[in-house]
Design a protein around this motif. Structure first.
Motif, PDB file in Angstrom:
ATOM      1  N   ASN A   3      -4.946  -2.569  11.338  1.00 36.91           N
ATOM      2  CA  ASN A   3      -4.409  -1.149  10.649  1.00 36.91           C
ATOM      3  C   ASN A   3      -3.110  -1.124  10.447  1.00 36.91           C
ATOM      4  OD1 ASN A   3      -3.255  -0.005  13.202  1.00 36.91           O
ATOM      5  ND2 ASN A   3      -5.397   0.422  13.782  1.00 36.91           N
ATOM      6  N   GLY A   4      -2.576  -0.241   9.295  1.00 31.61           N
ATOM      7  CA  GLY A   4      -1.031  -0.363   9.366  1.00 31.61           C
ATOM      8  C   GLY A   4      -0.832   0.761   8.492  1.00 31.61           C
ATOM      9  N   SER A   5       0.290   1.078   8.052  1.00 28.42           N
ATOM     10  CA  SER A   5       0.844   2.133   6.854  1.00 28.42           C
ATOM     11  C   SER A   5       1.788   1.452   5.844  1.00 28.42           C
ATOM     12  CB  SER A   5       1.310   3.366   7.504  1.00 28.42           C
ATOM     13  OG  SER A   5       1.801   4.192   6.665  1.00 28.42           O
ATOM     14  N   GLY A   6       1.613   1.809   4.750  1.00 31.41           N
ATOM     15  CA  GLY A   6       2.532   1.219   3.830  1.00 31.41           C
ATOM     16  C   GLY A   6       2.540  -0.452   3.681  1.00 31.41           C
ATOM     17  N   SER A   7       3.540  -0.974   3.118  1.00 30.53           N
ATOM     18  CA  SER A   7       3.623  -2.224   2.870  1.00 30.53           C
ATOM     19  C   SER A   7       3.965  -3.001   4.211  1.00 30.53           C
ATOM     20  CB  SER A   7       4.656  -2.778   1.659  1.00 30.53           C
ATOM     21  OG  SER A   7       3.986  -1.932   0.503  1.00 30.53           O
ATOM     22  N   GLN A   8       3.194  -4.405   4.442  1.00 29.28           N
ATOM     23  CA  GLN A   8       3.743  -5.147   5.602  1.00 29.28           C
ATOM     24  C   GLN A   8       3.085  -6.520   5.311  1.00 29.28           C
ATOM     25  OE1 GLN A   8       1.992  -2.145   8.474  1.00 29.28           O
ATOM     26  NE2 GLN A   8       1.296  -3.973   9.684  1.00 29.28           N
ATOM     27  N   ALA A  46       0.819  -1.255  -0.050  1.00 25.64           N
ATOM     28  CA  ALA A  46       0.080  -0.008  -0.011  1.00 25.64           C
ATOM     29  C   ALA A  46       0.780   1.340   0.023  1.00 25.64           C
ATOM     30  CB  ALA A  46      -0.937   0.093   1.270  1.00 25.64           C
ATOM     31  N   THR A  47       0.424   2.186  -0.546  1.00 21.64           N
ATOM     32  CA  THR A  47       0.907   3.593  -0.443  1.00 21.64           C
ATOM     33  C   THR A  47       0.637   4.399   0.627  1.00 21.64           C
ATOM     34  OG1 THR A  47      -0.753   4.587  -1.927  1.00 21.64           O
ATOM     35  CG2 THR A  47       1.117   3.750  -3.254  1.00 21.64           C
ATOM     36  N   HIS A  48      -0.288   4.148   1.253  1.00 23.03           N
ATOM     37  CA  HIS A  48      -0.671   5.041   2.514  1.00 23.03           C
ATOM     38  C   HIS A  48      -1.265   4.501   3.827  1.00 23.03           C
ATOM     39  CE1 HIS A  48      -1.136   7.549  -1.308  1.00 23.03           C
ATOM     40  NE2 HIS A  48      -0.947   8.628  -0.333  1.00 23.03           N
ATOM     41  N   GLU A  49      -1.765   4.731   4.700  1.00 21.19           N
ATOM     42  CA  GLU A  49      -2.261   4.159   5.854  1.00 21.19           C
ATOM     43  C   GLU A  49      -3.537   3.419   5.337  1.00 21.19           C
ATOM     44  OE1 GLU A  49      -2.909   6.398   9.252  1.00 21.19           O
ATOM     45  OE2 GLU A  49      -1.591   8.034   8.771  1.00 21.19           O
ATOM     46  N   TRP A  50      -3.852   2.333   5.953  1.00 24.61           N
ATOM     47  CA  TRP A  50      -4.831   1.185   5.501  1.00 24.61           C
ATOM     48  C   TRP A  50      -5.478   0.891   7.142  1.00 24.61           C
ATOM     49  CZ3 TRP A  50      -4.056  -3.583   7.646  1.00 24.61           C
ATOM     50  CH2 TRP A  50      -2.467  -3.706   7.736  1.00 24.61           C
ATOM     51  N   GLU A  51      -6.839   0.134   6.794  1.00 19.95           N
ATOM     52  CA  GLU A  51      -7.586  -0.511   7.926  1.00 19.95           C
ATOM     53  C   GLU A  51      -8.142  -1.765   7.389  1.00 19.95           C
ATOM     54  OE1 GLU A  51      -9.438   3.606  10.072  1.00 19.95           O
ATOM     55  OE2 GLU A  51     -10.570   2.531   8.753  1.00 19.95           O
ATOM     56  N   ALA A  52      -8.285  -2.501   8.123  1.00 22.98           N
ATOM     57  CA  ALA A  52      -8.868  -3.893   7.535  1.00 22.98           C
ATOM     58  C   ALA A  52     -10.110  -4.278   8.616  1.00 22.98           C
ATOM     59  CB  ALA A  52      -7.665  -4.971   7.965  1.00 22.98           C
ATOM     60  N   ARG A  53     -11.051  -5.022   8.078  1.00 17.35           N
ATOM     61  CA  ARG A  53     -12.241  -5.574   8.370  1.00 17.35           C
ATOM     62  C   ARG A  53     -12.320  -6.745   7.987  1.00 17.35           C
ATOM     63  NH1 ARG A  53     -13.989  -1.757   4.817  1.00 17.35           N
ATOM     64  NH2 ARG A  53     -15.538  -2.438   3.433  1.00 17.35           N
ATOM     65  N   ILE A  54     -13.404  -7.442   8.800  1.00 15.86           N
ATOM     66  CA  ILE A  54     -13.685  -8.942   8.361  1.00 15.86           C
ATOM     67  C   ILE A  54     -15.174  -8.969   7.998  1.00 15.86           C
ATOM     68  CG2 ILE A  54     -13.780 -11.323   9.120  1.00 15.86           C
ATOM     69  CD1 ILE A  54     -11.194 -11.024  10.587  1.00 15.86           C
ATOM     70  N   HIS A 104     -17.253 -18.995   4.875  1.00 16.97           N
ATOM     71  CA  HIS A 104     -16.532 -18.337   4.123  1.00 16.97           C
ATOM     72  C   HIS A 104     -16.537 -17.031   4.764  1.00 16.97           C
ATOM     73  CE1 HIS A 104     -14.977 -16.743   0.393  1.00 16.97           C
ATOM     74  NE2 HIS A 104     -16.170 -15.487   0.650  1.00 16.97           N
ATOM     75  N   ALA A 105     -15.156 -16.216   4.569  1.00 14.17           N
ATOM     76  CA  ALA A 105     -15.326 -14.893   5.147  1.00 14.17           C
ATOM     77  C   ALA A 105     -14.592 -14.004   4.101  1.00 14.17           C
ATOM     78  CB  ALA A 105     -14.617 -14.731   6.410  1.00 14.17           C
ATOM     79  N   VAL A 106     -14.688 -12.733   4.032  1.00 11.24           N
ATOM     80  CA  VAL A 106     -13.944 -11.691   3.186  1.00 11.24           C
ATOM     81  C   VAL A 106     -13.097 -10.716   4.193  1.00 11.24           C
ATOM     82  CG1 VAL A 106     -13.927 -10.041   1.483  1.00 11.24           C
ATOM     83  CG2 VAL A 106     -15.592 -11.869   1.371  1.00 11.24           C
ATOM     84  N   VAL A 107     -11.821 -10.695   3.879  1.00 10.64           N
ATOM     85  CA  VAL A 107     -10.951  -9.724   4.658  1.00 10.64           C
ATOM     86  C   VAL A 107     -10.610  -8.411   4.036  1.00 10.64           C
ATOM     87  CG1 VAL A 107      -8.893  -9.114   5.952  1.00 10.64           C
ATOM     88  CG2 VAL A 107      -9.803 -11.364   5.997  1.00 10.64           C
ATOM     89  N   VAL A 108     -11.277  -7.260   4.111  1.00 11.87           N
ATOM     90  CA  VAL A 108     -11.326  -6.067   3.430  1.00 11.87           C
ATOM     91  C   VAL A 108     -10.061  -5.481   3.974  1.00 11.87           C
ATOM     92  CG1 VAL A 108     -12.524  -4.185   2.280  1.00 11.87           C
ATOM     93  CG2 VAL A 108     -13.770  -6.289   2.963  1.00 11.87           C
ATOM     94  N   PHE A 109      -9.226  -4.920   3.058  1.00  5.66           N
ATOM     95  CA  PHE A 109      -8.287  -4.024   3.132  1.00  5.66           C
ATOM     96  C   PHE A 109      -8.499  -2.591   2.701  1.00  5.66           C
ATOM     97  CE2 PHE A 109      -5.918  -8.160   4.015  1.00  5.66           C
ATOM     98  CZ  PHE A 109      -5.593  -7.881   5.309  1.00  5.66           C
ATOM     99  N   GLN A 110      -8.619  -1.702   3.587  1.00 11.72           N
ATOM    100  CA  GLN A 110      -9.150  -0.471   2.709  1.00 11.72           C
ATOM    101  C   GLN A 110      -8.056   0.639   3.110  1.00 11.72           C
ATOM    102  OE1 GLN A 110     -13.214   0.567   3.293  1.00 11.72           O
ATOM    103  NE2 GLN A 110     -13.226   2.756   2.903  1.00 11.72           N
ATOM    104  N   LEU A 111      -7.891   1.713   2.017  1.00 18.51           N
ATOM    105  CA  LEU A 111      -6.948   2.840   2.162  1.00 18.51           C
ATOM    106  C   LEU A 111      -7.682   3.779   3.089  1.00 18.51           C
ATOM    107  CD1 LEU A 111      -5.328   3.390  -1.031  1.00 18.51           C
ATOM    108  CD2 LEU A 111      -3.923   2.427   1.079  1.00 18.51           C
ATOM    109  N   VAL A 112      -6.841   4.378   4.084  1.00 20.18           N
ATOM    110  CA  VAL A 112      -7.610   5.385   4.926  1.00 20.18           C
ATOM    111  C   VAL A 112      -7.429   6.872   3.990  1.00 20.18           C
ATOM    112  CG1 VAL A 112      -7.654   6.790   6.962  1.00 20.18           C
ATOM    113  CG2 VAL A 112      -7.009   4.416   7.006  1.00 20.18           C
ATOM    114  N   ALA A 113      -8.311   7.061   3.071  1.00 21.01           N
ATOM    115  CA  ALA A 113      -8.336   8.209   2.291  1.00 21.01           C
ATOM    116  C   ALA A 113      -9.199   9.507   2.853  1.00 21.01           C
ATOM    117  CB  ALA A 113      -8.998   8.015   0.886  1.00 21.01           C
TER     118      ALA A 113
END
Length: 127
Positions: free
Chosen positions: A76-81, A53-61, A102-111
């Motif tokens: 949550n995090g910032s950049g690549s990891q 990722a290029t910016h901060e991100w958040e995750a949810r299930i 089944h579940a979906v993990v969604v990683f979303q940029l904090v824009a």
């Protein structure tokens, strides 16, 4: 001939200036997850998801009820990891009409502006 050299010099200077100005801008927002699909059996599992990722991100299930059997090392995090995905064992007998969960993990940029960019990882636990 001197006139042509002057024109070439001016054009080269303009190109170099435009290139340098472009370097100061933030990269375009983007986020990727790898892998995008995870299949596990009914045993307890721990796997790695790589986030680029290029910016901060958040995750949810999703759905939220899936957090009873799947979780992340960080939401949550910032950049690549790398993020650890944890899947709990399932000792219940599967229902005949749906032998998997089944579940979906969604990683979303904090824009702050613009389109919300996401990357998804589909997780299936087979019985």
């Amino acid at each position: 001939m001197n006139n042509n050299r002057f024109i070439v010099f001016v054009c080269a200077a303009i190109l170099m200036a435009a290139t340098l100005v472009g370097c100061d801008k933030d990269p375009l927002p983007r986020i990727y997850a790898d892998p995008t699909e995870i299949n596990v059996d009914n045993q307890e599992s721990s796997l790695t998801i790589n986030i680029d990722a290029t910016h901060e991100w958040e995750a949810r299930i999703e759905p939220a009820s899936a957090t009873q059997w799947v979780g992340l090392s960080t939401y949550n995090g910032s950049g690549s990891q790398s993020v650890s995905l944890y899947v709990n064992a399932c000792n219940n007998e599967p229902m005949v009409e749906n032998p998997n969960r089944h579940a979906v993990v969604v990683f979303q940029l904090v824009a702050k502006e613009g389109k919300k960019q996401t990357a998804t990882v589909h997780v299936t636990q087979r019985f």
